[in-house]
Scaffold this active site. Structure first.
Site, PDB file in Angstrom:
ATOM      1  N   ASP A 161       0.819  -1.062  -0.081  1.00 41.46           N
ATOM      2  CA  ASP A 161       0.103  -0.034   0.068  1.00 41.46           C
ATOM      3  C   ASP A 161       0.943   1.349   0.093  1.00 41.46           C
ATOM      4  O   ASP A 161       1.114   1.997  -0.907  1.00 41.46           O
ATOM      5  CB  ASP A 161      -1.492   0.326   1.353  1.00 41.46           C
ATOM      6  N   GLU A 393       0.192  -6.584  13.761  1.00 40.23           N
ATOM      7  CA  GLU A 393       0.177  -7.006  12.166  1.00 40.23           C
ATOM      8  C   GLU A 393       1.978  -6.266  12.089  1.00 40.23           C
ATOM      9  O   GLU A 393       2.003  -6.522  11.127  1.00 40.23           O
ATOM     10  CB  GLU A 393      -0.456  -6.100  11.847  1.00 40.23           C
TER      11      GLU A 393
END
Ligand code: 9WN
Length: 422
Positions: A161, A393
């Site tokens: 991203d 994460e």
């Protein structure tokens, strides 16, 4: 509870029965490489559940072979931007289930190989190998960039991203008329740890342009964002090897996959920059990509460097304390952006923090290139990090602080995969 038991408990909590969510609230649908990495981790502890994960992801496959980056299995959850952004129901060849119109790095064949090596099941490989082959062929047919030997990504969501390597390419995307949308991530994670609203407007502008042509531009160069991403190409090269291996297991001719793997490796080798001692990406609309991100090291994962190049990659970059490696002030590695880069931001998503999947790819690459001691060291460091900070994460490299979503599935599954290795 042992680390392995804790990892299994996280996966069990994120499991819908059909697929494992990347995390409970932040990512409540099925994501492509997340599920592949979950299957790889479940291989040693619950191979039947790993096979279910592969099958559920393939329910989202398009008629032309693409396996989408998100499969929106029906669920009563809040997630934005959701299926309405994509409109897959009005696209030719899309499945009945709503999906996104993009793909993600193809780790699935590698995961299926890991599952088959742990618990051989000929019938399962016969069942899924044609779908894997169709997906890989799709990359070469739809995404090949002439003259490069590589395939392109058409959106940052197809790789990492908000990595700084995409900044220049994204800055050219016209956001005129694209307004800010409501994002469910913003209610959950601090803004400084996620992409900005301007990033999102650019992501949406790229989606709108792709949606207008059913997500199939005549050529990759016709898309507003066209990038020769080294992680995706390295992952595809390794996946072609693994598919060829699977095909041989079930008596299918592996020659297409073998040739594709060899072609990708040759093309990746040609991106070596002798002066920098690392690989270089290309932004198709703007020349050189931005350097100083972990992408520069990724051909290691596909076994591309020779012995001398692998040594340089490790000594000058991967384990160098002023770059991606551990240092007394930042002991957690590998950082996703070099600490010497002006873009390095230790808390922001793909702009600096440590990610467990990146470490897993690099450990496998080090092993593939014969650097066993370095691979063991990085595996140990990664296991120390999850033991201390949980299955987050991503992680702040100076303190090891957990960031982003807690109880993140691939951090748990790859811990299992690391622990299952001899
Ligand atoms: C958008 C699910 C996914 C990962 C991606 C990661 C992130 C989504 C987001 O989460 O992407 O697809 O909201 O940013 O970047 O790698 O597959 O875990």
């Amino acid at each position: 509870m042992s680390l392995a038991d804790e990892a299994r408990a996280v996966l069990a909590r994120n499991d819908t029965g059909l697929f494992v969510k990347p995390s409970q609230r932040l990512y409540p649908f099925q994501w492509n490489w997340d599920s592949a990495l979950v299957a790889a981790g479940l291989a040693a502890v619950d191979p039947e559940r790993a096979r279910t994960e592969v099958r559920s992801l393939l329910l989202g496959q398009w008629a032309d072979g693409m396996v989408p980056h998100i499969v929106f299995h029906p669920q009563d959850v809040e997630y934005r931007p959701g299926p309405e952004l994509w409109g897959s129901d009005s696209c030719d060849g899309a499945p009945a289930l709503p999906t996104s119109g993009l793909t993600q790095p193809p780790v699935l064949a590698t995961a299926v190989r890991i599952v088959h090596e742990a618990a051989p099941d000929q019938a399962f490989v016969e069942e899924v190998a044609p779908a894997l082959d169709a997906w890989h062929r799709w990359f070469h047919r739809e995404r090949a960039v002439e003259g490069s030997g590589l395939v392109a990504i058409l959106h940052p969501w197809e790789s990492a991203d908000n990595a700084p390597r995409f900044d220049r390419a994204l800055a050219r995307v016209d956001v005129e008329g694209v307004s800010r949308i409501e994002r469910t991530d913003q209610a959950q994670i601090a803004a400084a740890e996620r992409p900005t609203d301007l990033d999102y407007r650019r992501y949406l502008a790229v989606v709108a342009s792709l949606r207008a042509c059913g997500y199939r531009p005549a050529a990759p160069a016709d898309a507003p964002f066209t990038y020769l991403d080294l992680p995706l190409n390295s992952i595809l090269a390794a996946a072609e090897d693994d598919l060829a291996w699977l095909q041989s297991e079930v008596g299918v001719d592996p020659s297409r996959a073998e040739a594709a793997a060899a072609g990708l490796r040759t093309a990746l080798a040609a991106t070596w920059d002798e002066e920098a001692g690392a690989y270089r990406e290309r932004d198709l609309h703007g020349g050189e990509g931005v350097t100083g991100t972990v992408a520069d090291l990724f051909p290691l994962y596909a076994g591309v460097p020779d012995e001398r190049q692998a040594r340089r990659l490790v000594d000058e970059h991967l384990l160098a304390s002023d770059r991606f490696g551990p240092s007394p002030s930042a002991p957690w590695a590998v950082t996703t952006v070099s600490k010497s880069s002006p873009a390095f931001d230790p808390r922001n998503y793909w702009r600096g923090p440590v990610w467990i999947n990146v470490n897993w790819f690099l450990v496998r690459g080090l092993e593939r290139c014969g650097l066993r001691a370095e691979a063991n060291e990085l595996r140990r460091l990664t296991l120390d990090l999850v033991a201390r900070s949980g299955f987050s994460e991503y992680y702040e490299p100076t303190t090891g602080e957990p960031l982003g979503s807690r109880e993140f599935s691939w951090s748990a599954s790859l811990t299992l995969e690391f622990l299952s290795e001899p």
